[in-house]
Design an enzyme around this catalytic site. Structure first.
Site, PDB file in Angstrom:
ATOM      1  N   ASP A 156     -10.917 -37.289 -62.478  1.00 10.62           N
ATOM      2  CA  ASP A 156     -11.040 -38.196 -61.337  1.00 10.62           C
ATOM      3  C   ASP A 156     -11.238 -39.642 -61.789  1.00 10.62           C
ATOM      4  OD1 ASP A 156     -13.581 -37.148 -62.213  1.00 10.62           O
ATOM      5  OD2 ASP A 156     -14.553 -38.039 -60.472  1.00 10.62           O
ATOM      6  N   GLU A 161     -16.609 -36.307 -61.712  1.00 11.50           N
ATOM      7  CA  GLU A 161     -17.518 -36.946 -62.659  1.00 11.50           C
ATOM      8  C   GLU A 161     -18.080 -38.205 -62.040  1.00 11.50           C
ATOM      9  OE1 GLU A 161     -19.004 -39.305 -66.062  1.00 11.50           O
ATOM     10  OE2 GLU A 161     -17.476 -39.881 -64.635  1.00 11.50           O
TER      11      GLU A 161
END
Ligand SMILES: [Zn+2]
Length: 387
Positions: free
Chosen positions: A75, A137
């Site tokens: 991400d 994350e």
């Protein structure tokens, strides 16, 4: 034989998936799955609860212990409101820089790891090269823990984990842990002229914030332990970043909520800090309920990553020293999934291309020189896995 993609070709493909943390990453995961399958490498998805995102792990080479896990997150942070001079989802090479969202944090590392897969197969590694790709994350490492647990249960145990967050390819052996909460206070609304019969959620919340200030002052005043001394500042901090509450000047606030987060130095247990917060909260809540029984304080966990504790004679540290020649060891101020791997018993360090200063910025970039250095690292790693 499938077509062999260069690290930069893979990077171009990865950046083209706009895997902003709030959105699905499944298109990227499907692409990686297909890429690995083309090379005859099976992979395992670890989906989130609603199936909108997934982590992925794979093992290349023999089904044996003693391998190396390369781990990164898929991400990226949003580009909303940022002033980009290029299309964030297309890698543009300019002045020795690869510009694009996620090039630095951290699709550059993932591209290098994936490009190393055919090298590992061709070289006939004796110990497996394992790849781990997480999600969320940037939302607090929430996708990493289930992935780490699935790998620990499903794969022969790796000897070392390298988390490729940007470190300029320098060895990082420690970071602080993070533990954050949304604190919700429920007070009792009355006209402020009869304050003594109500409970202001704001004013009670302020007591917890005062406690946070006191903890910071006490921590700062204590001489740091050896591990803590590596960090700046060398103590655990508590921070309140946002707060909302109340409806009018003359009404005791029924609701107040704020974000409260700890950054815990390695060597201290994050759970101890959470227990302290809970006991402080319980004391304040009891006093609130003595005025009105419906009053409440709720702690909603929003983020957790354990500290990365510098290891003594760690296998991951030795590996990265061997591969990079870096004899220094540093610590960083950001949290990573490295803490989760280490907490699950893996020897773990952080080492990846690029400078964290470029992460999350408009025109985010990774220097071609760092990308090349990362590729040297991967080639040295493959060689190491052959011995
Ligand atoms: Zn990152």
């Amino acid at each position: 034989m499938p077509e062999r993609l260069s690290p930069q070709q893979i990077l171009n493909r990865l950046v083209a998936f706009p895997t902003v943390s709030r959105d699905s990453n499944l298109d990227l995961i499907a692409w990686v799955e297909a890429y690995l399958a083309d090379w005859g490498v099976g992979s395992t998805r670890v989906p989130n609860a609603d199936g909108s995102k997934a982590a992925l792990y794979a093992s290349v080479g023999p089904d044996a212990p003693g391998g190396v896990i390369l781990s990164g997150h898929s991400d990226v942070v949003p580009v909303d409101g940022q002033d980009w001079t290029t299309d964030p989802w297309t890698v543009v090479e300019r002045d020795g820089r690869l510009i694009g969202r996620g090039t630095c944090d951290m699709k550059g590392f993932l591209a290098l790891a994936l490009a190393a897969v055919p090298c590992a197969l061709q070289a006939g590694v004796k110990r497996p090269l394992q790849i781990a790709i997480s999600y969320d994350e940037e939302l607090g490492c929430t996708g990493a823990l289930p992935m780490v647990q699935a790998m620990a249960a499903g794969l022969p145990r790796a000897a070392a984990v390298v988390v490729g967050e940007p470190s300029m390819m320098r060895l990082v052996t420690g970071h602080k842990g993070g533990h954050s909460f949304r604190v919700h206070l429920r007070g009792h609304e009355v006209h402020s002229s009869i304050l003594h019969t109500g409970v202001s959620a704001i004013m009670q919340g302020a007591r917890l914030i005062t406690w946070a200030n006191r903890m910071n002052a006490e921590n700062a005043a204590r001489p740091p332990g050896a591990m803590a001394a590596l960090f700046d500042p060398p103590w655990t901090t508590v921070h309140v970043g946002t707060i909302t509450g109340g409806t009018a000047e003359n009404i005791t606030a029924r609701d107040c909520s704020f974000g409260l987060g700890f950054r815990v130095v390695p060597g201290e247990d994050p759970d101890t800090w959470v227990s302290r917060l809970r006991s402080e909260t319980a004391g304040i809540m009891a006093e609130m309920q003595a005025v009105h029984p419906a009053c409440d304080i709720r702690l909603e966990p929003t983020f957790f990553v354990p500290p990365l504790v510098p290891e003594t004679d760690g296998a991951a540290e030795a590996l990265v020293r061997r591969l990079t020649g870096d004899n220094a060891a540093g610590v960083v101020s950001y949290g990573t999934e490295a803490g989760h791997f280490q907490a699950c018993g893996y020897s773990t360090v952080v080492c990846g291309p690029g400078d964290i200063a470029q992460a999350h910025q408009p025109d985010e970039w990774l220097s071609v020189a760092q990308f090349d250095a990362g590729w040297q690292f991967m080639q040295a790693l493959v060689k190491d896995l052959c011995t």
